[in-house]
Design a protein around this motif. Structure first.
Motif, PDB file in Angstrom:
ATOM      1  N   SER A 139       0.821  -1.202   0.000  1.00 14.74           N
ATOM      2  CA  SER A 139       0.000   0.000   0.000  1.00 14.74           C
ATOM      3  C   SER A 139       0.864   1.264   0.000  1.00 14.74           C
ATOM      4  O   SER A 139       0.360   2.366   0.011  1.00 14.74           O
ATOM      5  N   ASN A 140       2.167   1.087   0.039  1.00 15.19           N
ATOM      6  CA  ASN A 140       3.097   2.216   0.007  1.00 15.19           C
ATOM      7  C   ASN A 140       4.271   1.803  -0.872  1.00 15.19           C
ATOM      8  O   ASN A 140       5.419   1.765  -0.467  1.00 15.19           O
ATOM      9  N   ARG A 198       7.851   3.946  -2.105  1.00 14.65           N
ATOM     10  CA  ARG A 198       8.844   4.127  -1.047  1.00 14.65           C
ATOM     11  C   ARG A 198       9.494   2.807  -0.677  1.00 14.65           C
ATOM     12  O   ARG A 198      10.707   2.725  -0.454  1.00 14.65           O
ATOM     13  N   TYR A 234      14.420   6.607  -7.555  1.00 17.52           N
ATOM     14  CA  TYR A 234      12.980   6.855  -7.448  1.00 17.52           C
ATOM     15  C   TYR A 234      12.362   7.051  -8.835  1.00 17.52           C
ATOM     16  O   TYR A 234      11.220   6.670  -9.082  1.00 17.52           O
ATOM     17  N   HIS A 268      -6.623   8.104   1.879  1.00 17.67           N
ATOM     18  CA  HIS A 268      -6.004   8.208   3.201  1.00 17.67           C
ATOM     19  C   HIS A 268      -6.996   8.557   4.300  1.00 17.67           C
ATOM     20  O   HIS A 268      -6.595   8.861   5.408  1.00 17.67           O
ATOM     21  N   PHE A 302      14.598  14.816  14.259  1.00 20.10           N
ATOM     22  CA  PHE A 302      13.393  14.035  14.447  1.00 20.10           C
ATOM     23  C   PHE A 302      12.676  13.838  13.108  1.00 20.10           C
ATOM     24  O   PHE A 302      11.939  14.700  12.666  1.00 20.10           O
ATOM     25  N   VAL A 303      12.964  12.734  12.445  1.00 17.07           N
ATOM     26  CA  VAL A 303      12.178  12.358  11.269  1.00 17.07           C
ATOM     27  C   VAL A 303      11.586  11.015  11.607  1.00 17.07           C
ATOM     28  O   VAL A 303      12.303  10.092  11.963  1.00 17.07           O
ATOM     29  N   MET A 304      10.312  10.905  11.547  1.00 17.14           N
ATOM     30  CA  MET A 304       9.710   9.649  11.949  1.00 17.14           C
ATOM     31  C   MET A 304       8.496   9.384  11.085  1.00 17.14           C
ATOM     32  O   MET A 304       7.711  10.280  10.816  1.00 17.14           O
ATOM     33  N   GLU A 305       8.372   8.153  10.676  1.00 15.37           N
ATOM     34  CA  GLU A 305       7.196   7.819   9.892  1.00 15.37           C
ATOM     35  C   GLU A 305       6.017   7.581  10.832  1.00 15.37           C
ATOM     36  O   GLU A 305       6.176   6.979  11.893  1.00 15.37           O
ATOM     37  N   LEU A 306       4.851   8.053  10.443  1.00 13.52           N
ATOM     38  CA  LEU A 306       3.642   7.708  11.187  1.00 13.52           C
ATOM     39  C   LEU A 306       2.986   6.559  10.418  1.00 13.52           C
ATOM     40  O   LEU A 306       2.400   6.791   9.366  1.00 13.52           O
ATOM     41  N   MET A 345      13.611   8.245   2.305  1.00 12.64           N
ATOM     42  CA  MET A 345      12.178   8.207   2.568  1.00 12.64           C
ATOM     43  C   MET A 345      11.376   8.842   1.446  1.00 12.64           C
ATOM     44  O   MET A 345      10.156   8.924   1.521  1.00 12.64           O
ATOM     45  N   ARG A 384      -0.484  18.460   9.152  1.00 14.02           N
ATOM     46  CA  ARG A 384      -0.659  19.279  10.349  1.00 14.02           C
ATOM     47  C   ARG A 384       0.644  20.001  10.649  1.00 14.02           C
ATOM     48  O   ARG A 384       1.726  19.457  10.529  1.00 14.02           O
ATOM     49  N   ILE A 444       3.613  17.476  10.217  1.00 11.68           N
ATOM     50  CA  ILE A 444       3.332  16.144   9.669  1.00 11.68           C
ATOM     51  C   ILE A 444       3.052  16.347   8.190  1.00 11.68           C
ATOM     52  O   ILE A 444       2.214  17.171   7.821  1.00 11.68           O
ATOM     53  N   ARG A 498       2.422  14.464   4.248  1.00  7.80           N
ATOM     54  CA  ARG A 498       2.160  13.241   3.505  1.00  7.80           C
ATOM     55  C   ARG A 498       3.104  13.218   2.319  1.00  7.80           C
ATOM     56  O   ARG A 498       3.239  14.196   1.589  1.00  7.80           O
ATOM     57  N   LYS A 552       4.431  10.638  -0.705  1.00  6.09           N
ATOM     58  CA  LYS A 552       4.009   9.423  -1.407  1.00  6.09           C
ATOM     59  C   LYS A 552       2.854   8.809  -0.621  1.00  6.09           C
ATOM     60  O   LYS A 552       1.908   9.506  -0.303  1.00  6.09           O
ATOM     61  N   ASP A 553       2.946   7.541  -0.228  1.00  3.20           N
ATOM     62  CA  ASP A 553       1.819   6.969   0.500  1.00  3.20           C
ATOM     63  C   ASP A 553       2.071   6.880   1.993  1.00  3.20           C
ATOM     64  O   ASP A 553       1.489   6.053   2.681  1.00  3.20           O
ATOM     65  N   SER A 554       2.987   7.695   2.505  1.00  6.72           N
ATOM     66  CA  SER A 554       3.234   7.602   3.940  1.00  6.72           C
ATOM     67  C   SER A 554       3.120   8.977   4.582  1.00  6.72           C
ATOM     68  O   SER A 554       3.156   9.998   3.903  1.00  6.72           O
ATOM     69  N   ARG A 555       2.993   8.967   5.899  1.00  7.42           N
ATOM     70  CA  ARG A 555       2.986  10.216   6.649  1.00  7.42           C
ATOM     71  C   ARG A 555       4.270  10.279   7.455  1.00  7.42           C
ATOM     72  O   ARG A 555       4.654   9.306   8.093  1.00  7.42           O
ATOM     73  N   VAL A 556       4.898  11.416   7.426  1.00  7.14           N
ATOM     74  CA  VAL A 556       6.188  11.556   8.089  1.00  7.14           C
ATOM     75  C   VAL A 556       6.161  12.796   8.974  1.00  7.14           C
ATOM     76  O   VAL A 556       5.628  13.828   8.581  1.00  7.14           O
ATOM     77  N   VAL A 557       6.711  12.650  10.176  1.00  9.38           N
ATOM     78  CA  VAL A 557       6.849  13.793  11.075  1.00  9.38           C
ATOM     79  C   VAL A 557       8.221  14.413  10.867  1.00  9.38           C
ATOM     80  O   VAL A 557       9.225  13.711  10.884  1.00  9.38           O
ATOM     81  N   LEU A 558       8.257  15.704  10.658  1.00 10.41           N
ATOM     82  CA  LEU A 558       9.532  16.407  10.585  1.00 10.41           C
ATOM     83  C   LEU A 558       9.642  17.250  11.846  1.00 10.41           C
ATOM     84  O   LEU A 558       8.805  18.116  12.089  1.00 10.41           O
TER      85      LEU A 558
END
Lengths: 686, 78
Positions: free
Chosen positions: A92-93, A96, A252, A271, A487-491, B34, B46, B54, B56, B58-64
């Motif tokens: 689904s992603n 990436r 990519y 989404h 701080f880079v983090m995927e949700l 990423m 957000r 936060i 979006r 591609k198909d993911s959500r990422v916090v910077l």
């Protein structure tokens, strides 16, 4: 039996662990890669007369040399040359996730792509032309839904057929300018025999141009190094960006080209669900409230619900020791009986009594992680925790510390950054845990009037928190200095966890606790048992206590090593307002803070009165004043953590050095602060 | 000429195009892995005070996190 080795790789949150669990079930073990603190998970299954060993490599987005996880993953594949590499891809992603797949293709290793969570992808309106995609990537593709076990049988048969799996020959074209530089590098590679023996030639060229630290360090030819830097320079002058970024961009590009032809998307907005939830849970105030409720549930689950099995364990140990006591033959040594009942059984009880807490806590943590909420919690708390130099997720272990340091320290595993993790571990004992509470509830009612009790109790909790914050900042500025990783983090998208995944995670942590910390705790508790029992006074000395068993016990304790140490340190603790009796009880409280209470009872030779400490409180009032009482509580709060904490810190940091640093550091801190409190307090009260 | 701004200035729900990232090599490569590269399109989900965003991607959500969002420059897609 013929053996096959399979390496499992994939992005974080790609469902790699679910596939690993589906393949291996409970036949797993956890270890470590030599020299680093990354966990190594292995499992196996047996099918058609073959034993298939599966290594679950750390989740990564890429295979550069920047993080430990990436290096571990890459080096495992390069050095151990597994029979098959399975890349778990979140369908689904896709784009990436294929970024990692493309790098594996370039390594020319036997590769199978697992398109996991195809159900979610299809719900989002994606349609894959698997055959065409498989041709473009020149790799086998298996579609799975790991959480439901779909496609796992097919994956197993592909694994067993891995001899017939040829390496992908798909080639990524990096465009004229980059290809030109790659050709230059290639022409200079002929002398690097060692490297060529080890790595694929094309992959090597790309990695060198990418400025890969590890590979470059293996180069001997100066000419090659110079050519490299001029190639990188040239590309930068053309494109105004670093070579590795250009290469990532082309990769990519290759992926989106491949997907354009093979992936159709029918629904426009894909989404809604996760976005809607995120809109609410990441709100500044509402988000914090939701987090508070979630944390309350975790805490309640761990400690309130956990107290029932804990009581059963205590009861079982108790009846077992009574059974031994009653059936002990007179002819056999009483010393052996004491060793078995008080030393070994007591020690075993002391080890497994933590198990319900640990299992329940990790069940809660696994649930938060698997649903995806943990990442949001980290996001919400990061604003606050960052101020004391810690990560948002550090909040969870610190909160658990109010229940017990042992599960709290184990739960720092959720922190990826080692400096953050160590700092958090060091300050956890400053949280007033449940055992310290028993000391507070003994002293506070004994010395303080009803209206002040809550204030005193509250002040102790606050002192602990304030000290934790100060220590965290201090540690981050000195010993654990270093930039917080940006701080880079995927949700991850919200998901329903599987029962199997939760149970495996829970059991794994419980088992590790028993194996590692448990053995140390057992050993030390036997040592401490001996310290409070030996050397024993002779019969003649004991005969005068014939009528008074409490006095006899007190005398025995006074003569024991811990009594003698308690007396020996009296001059040192005198400035804190403590006498040798408190010293002796403090030595005993290293076993567990609540032991302080029972040891005090013994040194004051009080008959044990079940569930009621009034006589002890009266005795304490006769012997000490308010200030001393407060100092005792303050010292208990800050000083040397119990040895179960020491054992867990040792095993979790994999170094006795940090355990000792924590033990000694906190004791010194406790000494200084208690000394200041007592001395300054005496001026006003005395 | 489209206006270049940091991602913090973009409105929630707005799709923007990354124009440049002013960060160290390591961080840039991490972001690239990423999928956060110049010319990639991202949507701000957000944006919170103190610079956390936060997005979006591609198909993911990422916090910077803070200190990072103001290194990422974007232009409005429309």
């Amino acid at each position: 039996m013929k053996k096959l080795t399979v390496a499992l790789v994939g992005n974080p949150n790609s469902g790699k662990t679910t596939i690993f669990n589906a393949l291996t079930g409970s036949r797993q073990k956890v270890g470590n890669y030599p020299g680093v603190t990354v966990e190594k998970k292995e499992g196996f299954f047996v099918k058609d007369g073959r034993r298939v060993e599966i290594v679950d490599l750390p989740g990564t987005y890429s295979l550069s040399a920047y993080s430990v996880e990436e290096l571990v993953t890459r080096n495992y594949i390069l050095d151990n040359k597994p029979d098959l590499v399975i890349d778990v891809v979140d369908a689904s992603n896709l784009e990436r996730n294929l970024f990692l797949a493309v790098q594996l293709i370039e390594m020319r290793v036997p590769l199978v792509l697992v398109f996991n969570m195809v159900d979610i992808a299809k719900n989002r309106g994606y349609h894959f032309d698997i055959e065409a995609l498989s041709n473009l990537l020149d790799s086998r593709i298996v579609e799975t839904v790991g959480s439901k076990g779909e496609g796992v049988d097919e994956l197993v048969s592909v694994i067993l057929d891995s001899e017939n799996c040829s390496n992908s020959l798909a080639k990524i074209n990096y465009g004229n300018e980059i290809e030109k530089e790659l050709a230059k590098i290639d022409s200079l590679l002929d002398h690097e025999h060692e490297l060529l023996k080890h790595y694929n030639r094309r992959w090597l060229c790309v990695k060198l141009l990418e400025n890969d630290k590890q590979i470059i360090s293996e180069i001997k030819s100066k000419e090659l190094l110079e050519a490299l830097s001029s190639s990188q320079q040239r590309l930068r002058s053309i494109y105004n960006d670093d070579a590795e970024i250009l290469i990532a961009d082309r990769r990519y590009g290759f992926i989106s080209g491949a997907c354009e032809e093979t992936v159709k998307s029918s629904v426009e907005s894909r989404h809604e669900m996760s976005d809607k939830i995120d809109k609410i849970v990441t709100m500044p105030v509402v988000g914090l409230l939701i987090f508070a409720v979630v944390m309350f549930v975790v805490f309640w689950l761990t400690f309130t619900l956990g107290s029932y099995p804990m009581a059963w364990i205590e009861k079982a140990i108790d009846s077992l020791s009574r059974l031994i006591e009653n059936h002990w033959p007179d002819s056999v040594s009483l010393e052996l009986k004491s060793l078995i009942i008080d030393g070994i059984l007591g020690g075993v009880g002391g080890v497994i009594v933590f198990l319900p807490n640990i299992l329940l806590l990790f069940l809660g943590i696994a649930y938060l992680e698997d649903t995806g909420y943990m990442a949001r919690a980290a996001f919400i708390m990061d604003r606050i925790m960052h101020k004391i130099g810690l990560h948002g997720k550090s909040f969870i272990p610190m909160l658990i510390g109010f229940g017990c340091s042992v599960p709290a320290i184990m739960s720092t595993r959720i922190l990826e950054n080692r400096r953050n993790r160590l700092t958090t571990i060091m300050i956890i004992p400053l949280m007033s845990c449940g055992a310290k509470l028993t000391v507070y509830t003994l002293f506070i009612p004994a010395f303080f009037a009803v209206q002040y009790r809550a204030v005193v109790m509250f002040s102790l909790y606050v002192i602990g928190i304030v000290l934790a914050i100060i220590c965290a900042r201090l540690l981050r500025a000195t010993v654990f200095k270093g930039e917080t990783t940006p701080f880079v983090m995927e949700l991850p998208p919200y998901r329903m966890p599987t029962a199997k995944g939760l149970l495996i995670h829970m059991w794994e942590n419980g088992w590790q606790y028993l194996q590692k910390a448990g053995t140390v705790i057992l050993l030390i508790s036997i040592v401490l048992w001996a310290a409070t029992r030996y050397p024993r006074p002779n019969d003649e000395e004991m005969s005068k206590f014939k009528q008074n068993s409490a006095a006899a016990q007190a005398f025995e304790l006074e003569r024991s090593i811990s009594g003698r140490v308690g007396r020996a340190i009296e001059p040192v603790i005198k400035p804190l307002g403590f006498d040798w009796k408190i010293g002796t009880a403090l030595i005993g409280s290293v076993a567990a803070k609540e032991v302080f209470v029972s040891q005090l009872g013994i040194v004051f030779s009080l008959e044990e009165t079940k569930g009621d400490n009034e006589s002890l409180r009266q005795t304490l009032r006769d012997n000490y004043d308010k200030l001393t009482a407060f100092c005792i509580m303050l010292f208990t709060l800050i000083s040397a953590p119990c040895f179960a904490t020491v054992a867990v810190t040792w095993k979790e940091t994999k170094s006795i050095k940090w355990a000792l640093f924590q033990f000694v550091g906190l004791t010194i801190l406790a000494y200084i602060l208690t000394l200041a409190t007592y001395q300054i307090g005496s001026l006003f009260i005395g | 000429m489209k206006k270049t701004m940091t991602i913090l200035e973009a409105d929630p729900g707005e799709e923007v195009m990354v124009s440049r990232i002013e960060a160290g090599r390591e961080l840039k490569q991490r972001l690239a892995a990423m999928g956060l590269l110049p010319d990639s399109k991202i949507t701000v989900v957000r944006s919170v005070s103190q610079g956390q965003v936060i997005v979006r991607l591609k198909d993911s959500r990422v916090v910077l996190g803070r200190g990072m969002a103001n290194k990422i420059f974007v232009t409005r897609a429309k």
